[in-house]
Design a protein around this motif. Sequence first.
Motif, mmCIF file in Angstrom:
data_model
loop_
_atom_site.group_PDB
_atom_site.id
_atom_site.type_symbol
_atom_site.label_atom_id
_atom_site.label_comp_id
_atom_site.label_asym_id
_atom_site.label_seq_id
_atom_site.Cartn_x
_atom_site.Cartn_y
_atom_site.Cartn_z
ATOM 1 N N LEU A 12 -3.072 3.424 0.049
ATOM 2 C CA LEU A 12 -3.495 4.823 0.219
ATOM 3 C C LEU A 12 -4.908 5.048 -0.311
ATOM 4 C CD1 LEU A 12 -0.241 6.775 -0.787
ATOM 5 C CD2 LEU A 12 -1.111 6.317 1.515
ATOM 6 N N ILE A 13 -5.224 4.410 -1.433
ATOM 7 C CA ILE A 13 -6.578 4.538 -1.988
ATOM 8 C C ILE A 13 -7.597 3.997 -0.999
ATOM 9 C CG2 ILE A 13 -8.131 3.671 -3.781
ATOM 10 C CD1 ILE A 13 -5.752 3.754 -5.715
ATOM 11 N N GLU A 14 -7.299 2.847 -0.409
ATOM 12 C CA GLU A 14 -8.225 2.259 0.559
ATOM 13 C C GLU A 14 -8.377 3.157 1.782
ATOM 14 O OE1 GLU A 14 -9.151 -2.114 2.444
ATOM 15 O OE2 GLU A 14 -7.063 -1.587 2.029
ATOM 16 N N ILE B 30 3.578 10.503 6.443
ATOM 17 C CA ILE B 30 4.684 9.562 6.378
ATOM 18 C C ILE B 30 4.387 8.432 5.391
ATOM 19 C CG2 ILE B 30 3.866 8.119 8.272
ATOM 20 C CD1 ILE B 30 7.516 9.100 7.552
ATOM 21 N N MET B 31 3.111 8.065 5.260
ATOM 22 C CA MET B 31 2.735 7.036 4.303
ATOM 23 C C MET B 31 2.859 7.561 2.877
ATOM 24 S SD MET B 31 -0.568 5.489 6.345
ATOM 25 C CE MET B 31 -0.871 4.168 5.193
ATOM 26 N N VAL B 32 2.472 8.789 2.674
ATOM 27 C CA VAL B 32 2.650 9.414 1.360
ATOM 28 C C VAL B 32 4.128 9.523 1.022
ATOM 29 C CG1 VAL B 32 2.287 11.522 0.022
ATOM 30 C CG2 VAL B 32 0.467 10.666 1.516
ATOM 31 N N ALA B 33 4.949 9.872 2.017
ATOM 32 C CA ALA B 33 6.383 10.015 1.791
ATOM 33 C C ALA B 33 7.017 8.678 1.407
ATOM 34 C CB ALA B 33 7.056 10.577 3.040
ATOM 35 N N THR C 232 5.318 2.898 9.105
ATOM 36 C CA THR C 232 5.337 3.658 10.354
ATOM 37 C C THR C 232 4.148 4.609 10.443
ATOM 38 O OG1 THR C 232 6.750 5.394 9.389
ATOM 39 C CG2 THR C 232 7.857 3.555 10.495
ATOM 40 N N GLY C 233 3.591 5.004 9.305
ATOM 41 C CA GLY C 233 2.401 5.836 9.315
ATOM 42 C C GLY C 233 1.176 5.081 9.780
ATOM 43 N N GLN C 234 1.219 3.754 9.667
ATOM 44 C CA GLN C 234 0.095 2.951 10.131
ATOM 45 C C GLN C 234 0.171 2.644 11.619
ATOM 46 O OE1 GLN C 234 -0.034 -0.548 7.566
ATOM 47 N NE2 GLN C 234 -1.833 0.321 6.580
ATOM 48 N N ASP C 235 1.374 2.691 12.170
ATOM 49 C CA ASP C 235 1.533 2.252 13.556
ATOM 50 C C ASP C 235 0.607 2.987 14.509
ATOM 51 O OD1 ASP C 235 3.356 0.447 12.770
ATOM 52 O OD2 ASP C 235 5.097 1.413 13.666
ATOM 53 N N GLU C 236 0.529 4.302 14.350
ATOM 54 C CA GLU C 236 -0.296 5.078 15.274
ATOM 55 C C GLU C 236 -1.762 4.665 15.185
ATOM 56 O OE1 GLU C 236 0.921 6.967 17.565
ATOM 57 O OE2 GLU C 236 2.942 6.577 16.841
ATOM 58 N N GLU C 237 -2.192 4.272 13.962
ATOM 59 C CA GLU C 237 -3.555 3.793 13.797
ATOM 60 C C GLU C 237 -3.694 2.382 14.377
ATOM 61 O OE1 GLU C 237 -5.973 5.536 12.413
ATOM 62 O OE2 GLU C 237 -4.863 7.220 11.565
ATOM 63 N N GLU C 238 -2.682 1.556 14.157
ATOM 64 C CA GLU C 238 -2.778 0.140 14.510
ATOM 65 C C GLU C 238 -2.784 -0.090 16.018
ATOM 66 O OE1 GLU C 238 -2.747 -2.592 12.438
ATOM 67 O OE2 GLU C 238 -2.565 -1.595 10.512
ATOM 68 N N VAL C 239 -2.104 0.758 16.780
ATOM 69 C CA VAL C 239 -1.989 0.484 18.211
ATOM 70 C C VAL C 239 -3.338 0.530 18.919
ATOM 71 C CG1 VAL C 239 0.380 1.301 18.414
ATOM 72 C CG2 VAL C 239 -1.480 2.927 18.669
ATOM 73 N N HIS C 240 -4.327 1.113 18.282
ATOM 74 C CA HIS C 240 -5.649 1.185 18.905
ATOM 75 C C HIS C 240 -6.511 -0.026 18.557
ATOM 76 C CE1 HIS C 240 -4.703 5.207 20.181
ATOM 77 N NE2 HIS C 240 -4.444 5.563 18.933
ATOM 78 N N ARG C 241 -5.961 -0.956 17.786
ATOM 79 C CA ARG C 241 -6.718 -2.144 17.402
ATOM 80 C C ARG C 241 -5.965 -3.393 17.813
ATOM 81 N NH1 ARG C 241 -6.975 -2.719 12.275
ATOM 82 N NH2 ARG C 241 -5.536 -1.144 11.584
ATOM 83 N N GLU C 242 -6.379 -4.538 17.339
ATOM 84 C CA GLU C 242 -5.857 -5.789 17.854
ATOM 85 C C GLU C 242 -4.566 -6.220 17.190
ATOM 86 O OE1 GLU C 242 -8.874 -8.686 17.508
ATOM 87 O OE2 GLU C 242 -10.236 -7.709 18.919
ATOM 88 N N VAL D 111 13.675 -1.014 -1.458
ATOM 89 C CA VAL D 111 12.222 -1.190 -1.434
ATOM 90 C C VAL D 111 11.743 -1.513 -0.024
ATOM 91 C CG1 VAL D 111 10.343 -2.691 -2.210
ATOM 92 C CG2 VAL D 111 11.975 -1.773 -3.863
ATOM 93 N N THR D 112 12.438 -2.408 0.677
ATOM 94 C CA THR D 112 12.017 -2.729 2.043
ATOM 95 C C THR D 112 12.107 -1.501 2.942
ATOM 96 O OG1 THR D 112 14.258 -3.548 2.497
ATOM 97 C CG2 THR D 112 12.592 -5.175 1.945
ATOM 98 N N LEU D 113 13.106 -0.651 2.726
ATOM 99 C CA LEU D 113 13.211 0.582 3.500
ATOM 100 C C LEU D 113 12.030 1.503 3.225
ATOM 101 C CD1 LEU D 113 14.735 2.453 5.418
ATOM 102 C CD2 LEU D 113 16.102 3.235 3.457
ATOM 103 N N GLY D 114 11.680 1.673 1.942
ATOM 104 C CA GLY D 114 10.532 2.509 1.602
ATOM 105 C C GLY D 114 9.239 1.982 2.188
ATOM 106 N N VAL D 115 9.054 0.663 2.126
ATOM 107 C CA VAL D 115 7.837 0.062 2.686
ATOM 108 C C VAL D 115 7.811 0.220 4.204
ATOM 109 C CG1 VAL D 115 6.590 -2.098 3.013
ATOM 110 C CG2 VAL D 115 7.564 -1.555 0.776
ATOM 111 N N LEU D 116 8.964 0.087 4.847
ATOM 112 C CA LEU D 116 9.018 0.253 6.298
ATOM 113 C C LEU D 116 8.650 1.688 6.698
ATOM 114 C CD1 LEU D 116 9.705 -1.032 9.034
ATOM 115 C CD2 LEU D 116 12.045 -0.219 8.726
ATOM 116 N N ILE D 117 9.146 2.656 5.949
ATOM 117 C CA ILE D 117 8.790 4.050 6.225
ATOM 118 C C ILE D 117 7.282 4.237 6.083
ATOM 119 C CG2 ILE D 117 9.009 6.417 5.367
ATOM 120 C CD1 ILE D 117 11.927 5.709 4.634
#
Length: 505
Positions: A346-348, A457-460, A96-106, A87-93
């Motif tokens: 994903l819904i959000e 990657i988030m869907v995956a 990683t889809g959020q990282d590209e979005e997150e780096v532009h914020r605080e 489960v932790t592996l799946g959540v970590l994967i």
Amino acid sequence: MNNLLPLPVLLPMLGAALTLLLGRRPRAQRAVSILTLVAVCAVAGGLIWITDNYGVQALWVGAWAPLGVVLVADRLAALMLTVASLVTLGVLIYSTGQDEEEVHRETPVSIFHPTFLLLSAGVSDAFLAGDLFNLFVGFEMLLFASYVLLTMGGTGQRISAGSIYVVINLVSSLLFLTALAVIYAATGTVNMAQLNLRFADLPPDVTLPIQLLLLVVFAIKAAVFPLSFWLPDSYPTAPAPVTAVFAGLLTKVGVYAILRTQTAIFPDRPLTDLLGWAALATMLIGILGAVAQSEIKRLLSFTLVSHIGYMIFGIALATPAGLSGAIFYTAHHITVQASLFLVAGLIERFGGSTSLDRLGGLASLSPVLGVLFFVPAMNLAGIPPLSGFVGKLALLGAGVEVGTPLAWALVAGSVLTSLLTLYTVAKVWNRAFWGTPMLGPHGPSDDGAVPGRLPGIMVAGTAALVLLGLTLTLVAGPLYDYVNRAALGLLGNSYIEAVLSGVVR
């Protein structure tokens, strides 16, 4: 073979140190984190095979028996460790889809990976701990990491929710330390196997307060009613991957601690009536809270509380069938609840909100998102032939077998809870996935993402956890045979004998 036992703890700690050094290289951080958790999954899978074929494995770290730290893996610990690692592996994967979005914020993404790996190390240590002090250390590791993850981003809402979470868990930690001091004063040890023997020689007026104190500590961590009030306000504010791993794992570590201490330390004084009433109240009050919600994350938080009651139900029966049902349901619920919180993320991201009043038509706009919600939702509700149905049926059978008035009340309460769970997930489906599409007018979601976009990657990552839940259904027969053996091992002396082999008792 017992030399494998430290690896699920050491590998994430080493990975956390390395990812901290790689703070300016996010791609390298992600690679190290994923490879680390893949290695932990492989070790955990190996421990399942070893414990099932060769029995309980115990390792006194540094060969300092009986004074040192002992790590112990039996069938129960190996199964929990494997499911938690996957489960932790799946959540970590997913994250990683959020990282590209997150780096532009605080949000300080550079500390997410080391903190996440430290959380994994704490969970592993708690599952493998052979003494209460090491169990305390495991809890503190995962709680320290969870404090950071919960408040990551520094928004006012997250800080407020994190403050409640921190205060509640500091209180539980203080109570745990108090219990450790009392136990050591009464017995001269905190090793669970030794406590099994020494508590048998103590009068009930000494052991009963200790047992009640430990149950209070673990009930807070497991969110058992009436000590579950903190959870619905704390979890929904965190980022989706953080909420998912919290929902999937942190409360289950508390359930595991109850199960372990009840069978290893207090096998002759299980307090079945107290646990049974707590289980019934947890199921019913939790699900009634879920019925009243119109926000998906809060709704899922209340169902999380409610379904903890199923696990306590099985533990309260204190029979092989009851323990088997509790173990199976815990493994099932880790995967399903984490999947649903990832879907909520994903819904959000897709719809800009998780409020049912602001969503509609998601099934037509994104059929993939519809499938990703529908499958684990039906699994949570216990629709046959999914694993949720198998676990609930096993618990119902165990309750009928016991046949006491309280057992029958638990059976009735669990059936009612299952029906209300089906109602709550159907409400989400009807209001968010059916109807007229409402995507677009609400702007960015609460985590800053642009509505209508789902990174692959988030869907995956979400799909991987949904498939893991389906896999538990496909292997339900062999898995249930395994948990039966695990339950019989808990009620036998194999754990005690493996730990105390060659040790002065």
